[in-house]
Design a protein around this motif. Sequence first.
Motif, PDB file in Angstrom:
ATOM      1  N   LYS A 217       0.816  -1.215   0.000  1.00  0.00           N
ATOM      2  CA  LYS A 217       0.000   0.000   0.000  1.00  0.00           C
ATOM      3  C   LYS A 217       0.845   1.260   0.000  1.00  0.00           C
ATOM      4  N   ASN A 218       2.100   1.145   0.437  1.00  0.00           N
ATOM      5  CA  ASN A 218       2.958   2.320   0.558  1.00  0.00           C
ATOM      6  C   ASN A 218       3.666   2.688  -0.736  1.00  0.00           C
ATOM      7  N   ASN A 219       3.269   2.072  -1.835  1.00  0.00           N
ATOM      8  CA  ASN A 219       3.876   2.383  -3.131  1.00  0.00           C
ATOM      9  C   ASN A 219       2.811   2.363  -4.223  1.00  0.00           C
ATOM     10  N   ILE A 220       2.793   3.407  -5.033  1.00  0.00           N
ATOM     11  CA  ILE A 220       1.924   3.483  -6.207  1.00  0.00           C
ATOM     12  C   ILE A 220       2.806   3.657  -7.425  1.00  0.00           C
ATOM     13  N   THR A 221       2.555   2.899  -8.481  1.00  0.00           N
ATOM     14  CA  THR A 221       3.238   3.116  -9.749  1.00  0.00           C
ATOM     15  C   THR A 221       2.212   3.479 -10.810  1.00  0.00           C
ATOM     16  N   ALA A 222       2.691   4.145 -11.850  1.00  0.00           N
ATOM     17  CA  ALA A 222       1.794   4.475 -12.963  1.00  0.00           C
ATOM     18  C   ALA A 222       1.232   3.203 -13.580  1.00  0.00           C
ATOM     19  N   GLY A 223       2.044   2.150 -13.616  1.00  0.00           N
ATOM     20  CA  GLY A 223       1.582   0.884 -14.167  1.00  0.00           C
ATOM     21  C   GLY A 223       0.369   0.352 -13.420  1.00  0.00           C
ATOM     22  N   GLN A 224       0.406   0.436 -12.085  1.00  0.00           N
ATOM     23  CA  GLN A 224      -0.734  -0.015 -11.284  1.00  0.00           C
ATOM     24  C   GLN A 224      -1.986   0.803 -11.588  1.00  0.00           C
ATOM     25  N   ILE A 225      -1.808   2.113 -11.678  1.00  0.00           N
ATOM     26  CA  ILE A 225      -2.956   3.005 -11.893  1.00  0.00           C
ATOM     27  C   ILE A 225      -3.603   2.748 -13.248  1.00  0.00           C
ATOM     28  N   TYR A 226      -2.785   2.723 -14.296  1.00  0.00           N
ATOM     29  CA  TYR A 226      -3.348   2.523 -15.640  1.00  0.00           C
ATOM     30  C   TYR A 226      -3.933   1.119 -15.796  1.00  0.00           C
ATOM     31  N   PHE A 227      -3.288   0.140 -15.181  1.00  0.00           N
ATOM     32  CA  PHE A 227      -3.802  -1.237 -15.223  1.00  0.00           C
ATOM     33  C   PHE A 227      -5.200  -1.292 -14.595  1.00  0.00           C
ATOM     34  N   SER A 228      -5.349  -0.620 -13.457  1.00  0.00           N
ATOM     35  CA  SER A 228      -6.638  -0.619 -12.770  1.00  0.00           C
ATOM     36  C   SER A 228      -7.706   0.096 -13.578  1.00  0.00           C
ATOM     37  N   VAL A 229      -7.353   1.240 -14.182  1.00  0.00           N
ATOM     38  CA  VAL A 229      -8.321   1.999 -14.987  1.00  0.00           C
ATOM     39  C   VAL A 229      -8.760   1.190 -16.206  1.00  0.00           C
ATOM     40  N   ILE A 230      -7.800   0.557 -16.868  1.00  0.00           N
ATOM     41  CA  ILE A 230      -8.143  -0.251 -18.045  1.00  0.00           C
ATOM     42  C   ILE A 230      -9.020  -1.436 -17.654  1.00  0.00           C
ATOM     43  N   GLN A 231      -8.707  -2.060 -16.521  1.00  0.00           N
ATOM     44  CA  GLN A 231      -9.523  -3.182 -16.059  1.00  0.00           C
ATOM     45  C   GLN A 231     -10.949  -2.738 -15.747  1.00  0.00           C
ATOM     46  N   ARG A 232     -11.081  -1.571 -15.136  1.00  0.00           N
ATOM     47  CA  ARG A 232     -12.414  -1.033 -14.851  1.00  0.00           C
ATOM     48  C   ARG A 232     -13.175  -0.767 -16.146  1.00  0.00           C
ATOM     49  N   GLU A 233     -12.481  -0.243 -17.129  1.00  0.00           N
ATOM     50  CA  GLU A 233     -13.141   0.038 -18.412  1.00  0.00           C
ATOM     51  C   GLU A 233     -13.606  -1.259 -19.057  1.00  0.00           C
ATOM     52  N   ARG A 234     -12.759  -2.300 -19.016  1.00  0.00           N
ATOM     53  CA  ARG A 234     -13.121  -3.598 -19.598  1.00  0.00           C
ATOM     54  C   ARG A 234     -14.316  -4.220 -18.865  1.00  0.00           C
TER      55      ARG A 234
ATOM     56  N   GLY B 221     -16.723  -2.537 -17.619  1.00  0.00           N
ATOM     57  CA  GLY B 221     -17.900  -1.690 -17.783  1.00  0.00           C
ATOM     58  C   GLY B 221     -18.211  -0.814 -16.590  1.00  0.00           C
ATOM     59  N   LYS B 222     -17.218  -0.570 -15.737  1.00  0.00           N
ATOM     60  CA  LYS B 222     -17.472   0.204 -14.521  1.00  0.00           C
ATOM     61  C   LYS B 222     -17.662   1.698 -14.780  1.00  0.00           C
ATOM     62  N   TYR B 223     -17.276   2.167 -15.959  1.00  0.00           N
ATOM     63  CA  TYR B 223     -17.423   3.599 -16.235  1.00  0.00           C
ATOM     64  C   TYR B 223     -18.723   3.927 -16.973  1.00  0.00           C
ATOM     65  N   LEU B 224     -19.578   2.931 -17.137  1.00  0.00           N
ATOM     66  CA  LEU B 224     -20.937   3.112 -17.651  1.00  0.00           C
ATOM     67  C   LEU B 224     -20.974   3.852 -18.989  1.00  0.00           C
ATOM     68  N   GLY B 225     -20.056   3.469 -19.871  1.00  0.00           N
ATOM     69  CA  GLY B 225     -20.085   4.025 -21.224  1.00  0.00           C
ATOM     70  C   GLY B 225     -19.368   5.339 -21.398  1.00  0.00           C
ATOM     71  N   SER B 226     -18.777   5.889 -20.312  1.00  0.00           N
ATOM     72  CA  SER B 226     -18.059   7.159 -20.434  1.00  0.00           C
ATOM     73  C   SER B 226     -16.804   7.000 -21.291  1.00  0.00           C
ATOM     74  N   THR B 227     -16.396   8.080 -21.922  1.00  0.00           N
ATOM     75  CA  THR B 227     -15.098   8.116 -22.570  1.00  0.00           C
ATOM     76  C   THR B 227     -14.048   8.215 -21.475  1.00  0.00           C
ATOM     77  N   VAL B 228     -13.190   7.207 -21.364  1.00  0.00           N
ATOM     78  CA  VAL B 228     -12.222   7.169 -20.264  1.00  0.00           C
ATOM     79  C   VAL B 228     -11.059   8.099 -20.589  1.00  0.00           C
ATOM     80  N   GLN B 229     -10.759   9.012 -19.661  1.00  0.00           N
ATOM     81  CA  GLN B 229      -9.766  10.055 -19.904  1.00  0.00           C
ATOM     82  C   GLN B 229      -8.793  10.174 -18.728  1.00  0.00           C
ATOM     83  N   ILE B 230      -7.699  10.868 -18.985  1.00  0.00           N
ATOM     84  CA  ILE B 230      -6.714  11.103 -17.926  1.00  0.00           C
ATOM     85  C   ILE B 230      -7.381  11.843 -16.764  1.00  0.00           C
TER      86      ILE B 230
END
Length: 525
Positions: free
Chosen positions: A87-104, A106-115
């Motif tokens: 928990k004491n470390n965040i990497t960009a890889g973790q963040i983008y991996f999580s966002v992409i997984q959420r998009e796959r 359907g957690k963003y309910l059709g939104s255009t996923v953006q930075i």
Amino acid sequence: MPQKFIVVTGGVLSGIGKGIFSASLARLLKDSGINVSILKIDPYLNVDAGTMNPNQHGEVFVTEDGYEADLDLGHYERFLGINVSRKNNITAGQIYFSVIQRERDGKYLGSTVQIVPHVTSEIKDRIKSMDGDLLVIEIGGTVGDIEGEVFLEAVRELAFEVGRENFHFVHVTYVPYLRTTNEFKTKPTQQSVQLLRRIGIHPDTIVVRTEMPIDANSLFKVALFSGVPKNRVINLPDVSNVYEVPDVLHSLGIHRLISEKLGLNIYDKFSWSYPKSFELLKIGIVGKYLGTDDAYKSIIESVYLSGAQKPVVIDAQELEDMTEEQVKDYLDDFDALIIPGGFGRRGIEGKIKAIKYARENRKPILGICLGMQLMAIEFARNVGGYKGANSTEFDADTPYPVVNMMESQKEILKLGGTMRLGAQKTNILKNTLLSKIYEDQEVVYERHRHRYEVDAEAFSDIFKKPGEEGYKLTISAVSDFVEAVELDDHPFFLGVQYHPEYRSKVGNPHPIFKWLVKAAGGNVR
């Protein structure tokens, strides 16, 4: 009371000591009665540091929960005297991996996923999930790095959302000294602060890193062009020992300045004990990562915290080209040797030569992870008569696979995060050197990072139990496999499958290193 945040950013160039500063500041605030947590943000796209080359990035630090982290987490543990986690470390890889997984999913309910807002929201959620009344956040890299911009935007947004009065931004920057004109040049720092302000972050404190103490006029220029009060522009020149930094910061009162700005009530019970004098012992680390001392950072610091001067890194490949007589002439100059962990066959035969020398010449030696495995290989070859004995990591066709891949690893194809990692139960056998080191504890939990193990069952004739007769390797710790080996008739010949260096703290280095330093000084068991 709302949670408070200190964000540490870097300017001008990397490697100026943001990690040491962040760990030192957190220690000061912890000793001031604040419930402090600490977080390292690494903007690289790797999910963790596990697959990164130590020559480029420094050592991989392993936490209790088996996370492969940036070496700054090692600083945090050593300075704060705590165990951190994934928990004491965040990497960009973790963040983008999580966002992409959420998009796959359907957690963003059709939104255009953006930075913004999706990636920045993921970062903010990770930050807000941290415990503690005060969170120190170190953002890796320097202001202006393209990969770090999204994290700076995220903390800017978070400061706006929770209230600027709950945030304190510290910018650690470097002011070079131009020897041709005998002056400090503040322009790079001015430009670094301007970049930060364009992002929307105005620093509350500036820490000026320099080779030597800076003059008051240069500090005034930094304050003037940065818009930061003079009393919050602090010079932190180089010191001979990084463990002096908390003392320096304490004398400057930076913890009081920041606490006052954040509205924190503190008391001052700063307690900081570290070695201030060192035994003049020459301890060698026989390794292959020579690009930076950071490749063996935790080992170096463990020796240092045990009261010996900084160890020397010996090029294992150079030993490969030497005769045994040349190896002896070279290594006779050392008081003790360490064979560290590592991967790949480069330098292996040089390490084995060093082990043979230490075994035959009664030189204190510690083998860690791969180092312990090589101790078993060397003994099998040169004492057991198993010519060509090896690890299947280096020779898949060896006639005598003294070291082989763990069964649990044979079906794994991915490299990242798949080894045997983190704190594992280890049983210490009685009547051994290791038992003395652990003061007769029978069970310990030590951190591991490996895929291969010593096959003591197939080659049982070169091993023995504690107390048995014969010139064999004594197995002194076990789990599901061999965890440690040692030689009875030797001042200090110890190999451990785990990594004791990861558990050393300031004022409390791992006892294995304290015993190695004692042996190096001639205090044999």
